[in-house]
Design a protein around this motif. Structure first.
Motif, short mmCIF file in Angstrom:
data_model
loop_
_atom_site.label_atom_id
_atom_site.label_comp_id
_atom_site.label_asym_id
_atom_site.label_seq_id
_atom_site.Cartn_x
_atom_site.Cartn_y
_atom_site.Cartn_z
N ARG A 50 12.46 114.01 108.31
CA ARG A 50 12.12 113.45 109.64
C ARG A 50 11.27 111.52 109.84
O ARG A 50 11.47 111.31 109.34
N GLU A 51 11.33 111.66 111.35
CA GLU A 51 10.72 110.16 111.25
C GLU A 51 10.36 109.94 110.77
O GLU A 51 9.53 108.55 110.39
N THR A 52 9.18 110.06 110.39
CA THR A 52 7.90 110.41 109.95
C THR A 52 7.31 111.68 109.25
O THR A 52 7.46 112.08 109.07
N VAL A 53 6.53 110.61 108.13
CA VAL A 53 6.33 111.64 106.76
C VAL A 53 4.59 111.51 106.70
O VAL A 53 4.04 110.46 106.84
N SER A 85 14.83 105.57 125.35
CA SER A 85 13.72 105.76 125.31
C SER A 85 12.60 104.51 126.03
O SER A 85 11.75 104.41 126.20
N GLY A 86 13.15 103.50 124.81
CA GLY A 86 12.42 102.15 124.32
C GLY A 86 11.12 102.70 124.15
O GLY A 86 10.38 101.56 123.73
N ARG A 87 11.21 103.37 123.07
CA ARG A 87 9.47 104.05 122.54
C ARG A 87 9.52 103.12 121.12
O ARG A 87 10.52 102.66 120.56
N MET A 88 8.65 102.57 120.65
CA MET A 88 8.23 102.26 118.82
C MET A 88 7.15 103.29 118.33
O MET A 88 6.38 103.43 118.77
N LEU A 89 7.46 103.65 117.81
CA LEU A 89 6.65 104.68 116.89
C LEU A 89 5.53 103.88 116.71
O LEU A 89 5.23 103.43 116.13
N GLU A 130 11.65 101.99 112.86
CA GLU A 130 10.50 102.13 113.90
C GLU A 130 10.92 102.92 115.85
O GLU A 130 9.58 102.65 116.53
N ARG A 131 12.17 102.28 115.60
CA ARG A 131 12.34 102.90 116.99
C ARG A 131 13.06 104.35 116.74
O ARG A 131 12.33 104.98 117.56
N MET A 132 13.75 104.61 116.49
CA MET A 132 14.80 106.65 116.22
C MET A 132 14.72 107.15 117.31
O MET A 132 14.53 107.55 118.12
N ASP A 133 15.42 105.57 117.97
CA ASP A 133 15.28 106.11 119.74
C ASP A 133 17.20 106.54 120.22
O ASP A 133 17.85 105.81 120.44
N THR A 188 22.76 100.33 114.30
CA THR A 188 21.92 100.20 113.47
C THR A 188 20.73 98.13 114.39
O THR A 188 20.05 98.88 114.36
N ASP A 189 21.49 98.46 114.88
CA ASP A 189 21.06 96.87 115.77
C ASP A 189 20.25 95.93 114.73
O ASP A 189 19.27 95.25 115.02
N ALA A 190 21.79 95.80 113.87
CA ALA A 190 21.55 94.82 112.79
C ALA A 190 20.43 93.24 113.44
O ALA A 190 21.37 92.60 113.58
N HIS A 191 19.87 93.22 112.77
CA HIS A 191 19.30 91.85 112.52
C HIS A 191 19.69 90.73 111.95
O HIS A 191 18.89 89.96 111.37
#
Ligand code: DGT
Ligand code: CA
Ligand code: CA
Ligand code: ZN
Length: 572
Positions: free
Chosen positions: A194-197, A471-475, A506-509, A529-532
């Motif tokens: 799951r994206e959060t635990v 969706s642009g969300r940030m968890l 924190e995206r998992m979008d 990954t949108d790696a920076h």
């Protein structure tokens, strides 16, 4: 004790909050917040970099002073400044920041005006109707505070899977080395990816006289022991994360694994099938009357209810049991299926590594290709590229591709979708790129219809290949913007456009549920990954977990294709 980046970031966040409560210089506040962000996104443990004598001041926003502080945290687990601030302000005050609707500014007012120092004091003041009288609070806020304080008494916050991972992995490795221990698994939502635990659930099988319980409680990251028994214990780590441990005999390991992996809804559904066949299923085994008929492996448990093995990521009672019964479970994608990453940044904009370094990092993952997709000009905070700088980068990539072996760089851009649905760079340059990733970074608050139409209008541009973080969300930070996701998916499919699953923790979008509808609609998904940073390419594992939760097979994912096939797909 090992200090993880999450711990360092948490201390910097706390300092930022405390300074803001103290009404300190906003620049100072921001410096700590930025440092927290840098540390949590850098992809390698700061502790390791320090051990290797790397210079931390090369990191964005980290000067000599902060580099020194990071070192102190790594060495001592804390920072004198934090302790000073907590002493000065009252350590409990920061716990008020978790209350919905309260930021540092409001907490400062509560403290100054009403002398509130902790949750108890806040509840008392709110119940007495004193909070509503403060300027900027009101009756509604007071009510919200009371509701939330009632709620947070039981529920703790959830943390990102990626934040739980370092502790989960090091705890597991530590327990594996304990005398007599046979198997260790981190079960629960962690195993379901799951994206959060909410907490970690660790299962252990071991010999009778193993000291595993003692060792569990003595682990160096443990801050507090909540309970300690012969077969189960619960502790709290310094990070605040709760960890449950269950110890089981080997003969029950599979049944326990099934029980504690969950989800609860999935377990209940499986148990029901058991009941209808005269079987009782619990964490110790599968029973027919008093006789135990299975329990050593999960496969065995499923077999007793006439089901094939069901992967943990699917166990959410979202149709997996019926699919299993019909032999229609998907063959889930794995990390090994991925042939490249189609969204990455370099130090030409807000990335931290050069193109060469990014290429090298991708090569080390055995990728066939990496798309370089820096920001476009409108994103000024990220030093976005205009046509001239983009052309310059394209030239560099062409030259580099001549030199590189074993990996191909794709010339790309992450181009902004403007408010009217136009793209931020002219077709004349988009045409010359291999790949165009498009995303929304502004006007999040449009009404649903308008937002959907804006994005579809952008997709009408024939160079549009991939809709990034759809969706642009940030968890825990930003709600998704209003958009009709299924309509977007159908529009994308019609136009030969793909949707990205962004694997930044924190995206998992997209979400698991959205991925499942993408599959049903038949629109191609790209896992990026949108790696920076070069090391961020490893975030792919989180995207894979999410994709598996969304029932995706390798075939549903575009970047499992060879370079030649990918190039064909990118020509709309
Ligand atoms: P979390 O920690 O909130 O992210 O989610 P989980 O799924 O890890 O849930 P947790 O830690 O409360 O419990 C771990 C697993 O134990 C859960 O996935 C299923 C199992 N479990 C817990 N309570 C019950 C229950 O009342 N009935 C059944 N059948 N299973 C349960
Ligand atoms: Ca859990
Ligand atoms: Ca638990
Ligand atoms: Zn990006």
């Amino acid at each position: 004790m090992p200090v993880h980046n999450v711990d360092i970031a948490r201390i910097f966040e706390q300092i930022g909050d405390l300074l803001e409560i103290e009404d300190a210089n906003p620049f100072r506040v921001r410096a700590y917040r930025n440092a927290a962000r840098t540390v949590s996104s850098m992809g390698r443990e700061a502790a390791d970099l320090i051990a290797e004598n790397e210079d931390l001041t090369s990191l964005a926003g980290i000067g000599k002073d902060l580099a020194g502080k990071i070192k102190t945290i790594v060495e001592t687990g804390t920072l004198p400044l934090l302790e000073e601030l907590e002493k000065g302000i009252g350590g409990e005050l920061t716990t008020l920041l978790d209350v919905e609707g309260l930021g540092p500014k409001r907490v400062a007012i509560l403290h100054k005006e009403l002398g509130i120092n902790d949750r108890k004091g806040l509840i008392k003041a709110a119940e007495a109707g004193k909070v509503r009288e403060l300027s900027g609070f009101g009756r509604k806020t007071e009510q919200k505070i009371l509701e939330d304080l009632g709620r947070v008494k039981e529920g703790r916050g959830r943390i990102l899977l990626a934040e739980a991972e370092p502790s989960a992995e090091s705890y597991r490795d530590y327990l594996k080395k304990v005398e007599g221990v046979k198997e260790v698994t981190v079960a629960g939502s962690y195993r379901r990816r799951r994206e959060t635990v909410g907490d970690l659930d660790i299962l252990v099988s071991c010999t009778k006289n193993s000291p595993v319980m003692e060792k569990f409680a003595a682990y160096e990251e443990v801050a507090r022991i909540i309970s300690k028994g012969d077969t189960r214990s619960t502790v709290v780590l310094h990070s605040g994360l709760h960890v449950d441990l269950r110890v089981l005999p080997e003969a029950s390991y599979g049944a326990a694994l099934h029980y504690f992996t969950g989800s609860k809804a999935h377990n209940i559904a499986v148990r029901k099938i058991g009941v209808s066949g005269g079987l009782k299923i619990n964490e110790y085994g599968v029973y027919k009357g008093k006789k135990k008929v299975a329990g050593a492996t999960e496969r065995e448990v499923y077999a007793k209810v006439d089901l094939p093995y069901i992967e943990p990521e699917l166990r959410e009672d979202r149709g997996e049991i019926e699919a299993a019964r019909n032999n229609a479970l998907p063959e889930l994608i794995t990390l090994a299926d991925i042939k490249g990453d189609l969204h990455s940044h370099t130090n030409a904009t807000d990335g931290k590594n050069t193109i060469e370094e990014m290429a090298q990092a991708a090569k080390e993952l055995d990728y066939e290709y990496l798309a370089v997709t820096d920001h476009s000009r409108r994103v000024t905070v990220a030093n976005g590229l205009d046509e001239g700088r983009l052309r310059e980068q394209m030239g560099k990539i062409d030259a580099l591709n001549e030199k590189l072996s074993g990996i191909s760089l794709l010339k790309g851009i992450e181009v902004d979708i403007l408010s009217d649905g136009k793209l931020d760079l002219p077709d004349s340059v988009l045409r010359d790129l291999d790949i165009v990733v498009c995303s929304v970074h502004s006007k999040f608050n449009l009404a649903g219809d308008e937002q959907t139409e804006r994005i579809i209008r952008a997709m009408d541009n024939k160079y549009f290949n991939i809709l990034a973080h759809p969706s642009g969300r940030m968890l825990g930070k930003r709600q998704p913007y209003e958009v009709d996701m299924e309509r977007l998916m159908r529009a994308a499919k019609e136009r030969g456009v793909f949707l990205e699953l962004n694997s930044q923790p924190e995206r998992m979008d997209l979400t698991d549920i959205q991925l499942k509808s993408a599959k049903e609609i038949g629109v191609g998904v790209v896992i990026s990954t949108d790696a920076h940073w070069g090391t961020n390419l490893n975030y792919m594992r989180f995207g894979i977990g999410q994709a598996r939760r969304g029932w995706l097979a390798a075939d549903d994912v575009v970047n499992t294709r060879s370079l030649a096939e990918l190039r064909r797909l990118l020509k709309r």
